[in-house]
Design an enzyme around this catalytic site. Structure first.
Site, PDB file in Angstrom:
ATOM      1  N   LYS A 194       3.665  11.349 -11.354  1.00  0.00           N
ATOM      2  CA  LYS A 194       2.793  10.529 -12.196  1.00  0.00           C
ATOM      3  C   LYS A 194       3.476   9.193 -12.457  1.00  0.00           C
ATOM      4  CE  LYS A 194       0.052  13.830 -14.887  1.00  0.00           C
ATOM      5  NZ  LYS A 194      -0.262  14.276 -16.263  1.00  0.00           N
ATOM      6  N   ASN A 238       0.429  18.779 -20.810  1.00  0.00           N
ATOM      7  CA  ASN A 238       0.095  17.755 -21.800  1.00  0.00           C
ATOM      8  C   ASN A 238       0.055  18.311 -23.220  1.00  0.00           C
ATOM      9  OD1 ASN A 238      -0.390  15.311 -20.174  1.00  0.00           O
ATOM     10  ND2 ASN A 238      -1.994  16.552 -19.233  1.00  0.00           N
ATOM     11  N   GLU A 243      -3.509  17.544 -11.223  1.00  0.00           N
ATOM     12  CA  GLU A 243      -3.990  17.917 -12.554  1.00  0.00           C
ATOM     13  C   GLU A 243      -5.476  18.242 -12.573  1.00  0.00           C
ATOM     14  OE1 GLU A 243      -3.897  15.877 -16.879  1.00  0.00           O
ATOM     15  OE2 GLU A 243      -2.010  15.779 -15.819  1.00  0.00           O
ATOM     16  N   HIS A 301       8.324   8.229 -27.448  1.00  0.00           N
ATOM     17  CA  HIS A 301       7.343   9.117 -26.816  1.00  0.00           C
ATOM     18  C   HIS A 301       7.590  10.580 -27.187  1.00  0.00           C
ATOM     19  CE1 HIS A 301       4.688  10.943 -23.897  1.00  0.00           C
ATOM     20  NE2 HIS A 301       5.712  11.608 -23.375  1.00  0.00           N
ATOM     21  N   ARG A 323       0.814  -1.224   0.000  1.00  0.00           N
ATOM     22  CA  ARG A 323       0.000   0.000   0.000  1.00  0.00           C
ATOM     23  C   ARG A 323       0.848   1.275   0.000  1.00  0.00           C
ATOM     24  NH1 ARG A 323      -3.453  -3.138   3.606  1.00  0.00           N
ATOM     25  NH2 ARG A 323      -5.322  -3.759   2.456  1.00  0.00           N
ATOM     26  N   ARG A 341      -2.018  22.036 -14.402  1.00  0.00           N
ATOM     27  CA  ARG A 341      -1.081  20.973 -14.773  1.00  0.00           C
ATOM     28  C   ARG A 341      -1.438  20.335 -16.111  1.00  0.00           C
ATOM     29  NH1 ARG A 341       1.568  16.145 -10.959  1.00  0.00           N
ATOM     30  NH2 ARG A 341       2.875  15.296 -12.622  1.00  0.00           N
ATOM     31  N   GLU A 375      10.404  17.429 -25.009  1.00  0.00           N
ATOM     32  CA  GLU A 375       9.797  17.860 -23.749  1.00  0.00           C
ATOM     33  C   GLU A 375      10.436  19.158 -23.250  1.00  0.00           C
ATOM     34  OE1 GLU A 375       7.192  16.704 -22.321  1.00  0.00           O
ATOM     35  OE2 GLU A 375       6.929  14.602 -22.855  1.00  0.00           O
ATOM     36  N   LYS A 424       8.323  22.778 -14.377  1.00  0.00           N
ATOM     37  CA  LYS A 424       7.409  21.705 -13.984  1.00  0.00           C
ATOM     38  C   LYS A 424       7.179  21.695 -12.482  1.00  0.00           C
ATOM     39  CE  LYS A 424       5.997  17.007 -14.661  1.00  0.00           C
ATOM     40  NZ  LYS A 424       6.166  15.741 -15.404  1.00  0.00           N
ATOM     41  N   HIS A 471      -0.097  10.641 -27.845  1.00  0.00           N
ATOM     42  CA  HIS A 471      -0.425   9.336 -27.274  1.00  0.00           C
ATOM     43  C   HIS A 471      -1.214   8.480 -28.269  1.00  0.00           C
ATOM     44  CE1 HIS A 471       0.041  10.636 -22.767  1.00  0.00           C
ATOM     45  NE2 HIS A 471       1.205  10.461 -23.385  1.00  0.00           N
ATOM     46  N   HIS A 496       0.370  15.984 -26.187  1.00  0.00           N
ATOM     47  CA  HIS A 496       0.224  14.602 -25.735  1.00  0.00           C
ATOM     48  C   HIS A 496      -1.073  13.942 -26.180  1.00  0.00           C
ATOM     49  CE1 HIS A 496       3.663  15.768 -23.377  1.00  0.00           C
ATOM     50  NE2 HIS A 496       3.750  14.576 -22.819  1.00  0.00           N
TER      51      HIS A 496
END
Length: 385
Positions: A157, A258, A250, A279, A135, A254, A199, A240, A265, A261
């Site tokens: 993330k 993206n 987000e 990527h 956990r 935030r 990026e 960032k 993606h 993206h």
């Protein structure tokens, strides 16, 4: 975005420490050449008596596993290691099972640390495993690619891919420290480094026009590994870190990170999350598409979209669908296929796509009201050249 730095031939101290301000979960990003040997001492100071497990991939292990283990041994920190295959294929249910079971077998406890030694794939995978084993176990990011150093290692993330889309399973799980040794970037192939550069450019395009202008003038020195490299990485991390500290999960700002993206993606998915499209390369094409869609919607001038495209092309990145290996020849996707994949994007709300678009080079906005028919027609136009 945070206030821009003065981008004028900087003299960079070594190391640079960037603070990610998250109250009791605040952590440092340590950036500099040859800081990897200090990893053990930094962990020992942060967590006395800790045990560790290193997660890495086969390629990174050949270059940096021994040095990492030596640094830990010098600080009397016990460690074990878990090696996964290189590439997006490891960010899967099977990859997560392998790493999670290995961490349990190594008796990594809640007060121990997982060390993610690798690029974005390893960081995402190891971080997600750390988030769910017992956990929640804390972890340290040791990013070994430019993309990971400026983006994926910062902000918490973590996750894996679903057959239905990129990063659809995961958790927000912040690291307790990031150690970014810029010397390790010397082992990257030119293509891998360029992929990460997408990026870096993103931070300028979305929120810092001065930085983007500086990148246009200094990208060659960044590629060569001069002083501009550390400056670009630190500026990206500061940008960032500022966004993450204000919007960790987000819920607003935030989402601007993206940029490129949503398109990118979808392109990664149709190319099978393979080395056909890295990527950062998908982000590069996606940023250009976002800029061109912004121009078509009358939000920016065509010359602004062209400026973004020219800079990314100047560093050798793909900027259009036809630049993707086999994309046009093999008919990998039509507009409807790409729209369906974008409908799985994590920013979709109540079935409506959210796009990150531009009001200027250096000013991105969240757009929730773009007509899907307009996007479909736009993609059809780009697919047909």
């Amino acid at each position: 975005m945070t206030a821009p730095l003065k981008h004028s031939d900087p003299i960079i101290p070594d190391p640079i420490v960037v603070d990610v301000a998250l109250a009791e979960r605040t952590y440092d990003i340590v950036i500099g050449r040859n800081v990897l040997p200090s990893l053990g001492a930094r962990i020992a100071k942060l967590r006395p008596g800790v045990r560790t497990a290193i997660v890495t991939d086969r390629t990174v292990a050949k270059h940096w596993l021994t040095a990492t283990e030596a640094s830990l041994a010098a600080a009397d920190i016990p460690t074990s290691h878990i090696i996964v295959e290189e590439g997006e294929g490891s960010k899967s249910y099977a990859g997560l099972e392998k790493v999670s079971e290995a961490l349990i077998a190594a008796k990594i406890e809640r007060n121990d640390l997982v060390i993610a030694l690798g690029g974005g794939v390893v960081g995402d995978l190891a971080g997600f495993a750390a988030a769910i084993v017992r956990r929640g176990v804390d972890f340290v990011q040791v990013p070994t690619s430019l993309l990971a150093q400026v983006d994926s290692s910062v902000g918490g993330k973590t996750g894996i891919n679903s057959p239905q889309g990129k990063n659809l399973l995961g958790a927000f799980h912040q690291p307790v420290m990031v150690v970014a040794d810029t010397a390790v970037l010397d082992t990257l192939s030119p293509r891998q480094f360029r992929s990460g550069y997408a990026e870096v450019a993103k931070y300028g395009v979305l929120g810092d026009h001065q930085f983007f202008t500086w990148l246009e003038a200094n990208h060659a020195d960044i590629m060569r590994g001069g002083a501009a490299r550390e400056h670009a990485i630190a500026t990206s991390c500061r940008a960032k870190a500022g966004v993450v500290s204000r919007d960790e999960r987000e819920n607003g700002e935030r989402a601007l990170l993206n940029l490129g993206h949503t398109f990118g993606h979808a392109l990664e998915a149709v190319t099978g999350f393979s080395d056909r499209l890295f990527h950062g390369e998908g982000v590069s094409v996606g940023m250009v598409l976002a800029a061109q869609l912004s121009a078509q919607l009358g939000m920016i001038a065509e010359s602004d979209a062209t400026r973004v495209q020219h800079h990314l092309a100047d560093v050798g990145l793909p900027t259009k669908l036809q630049d993707i290996a086999g994309f046009a020849q093999e008919g990998l996707a039509d507009a409807d296929t790409l729209m369906a994949l974008m409908a799985q994007d994590k920013k979709v709300k109540r079935g409506k796509l959210t796009f990150i678009l531009l009001e200027a080079v250096g000013r991105a906005v969240i757009a929730n009201d773009v007509d899907p028919a307009t996007v479909r027609a736009f993609l059809h136009q780009k697919l047909t050249g």
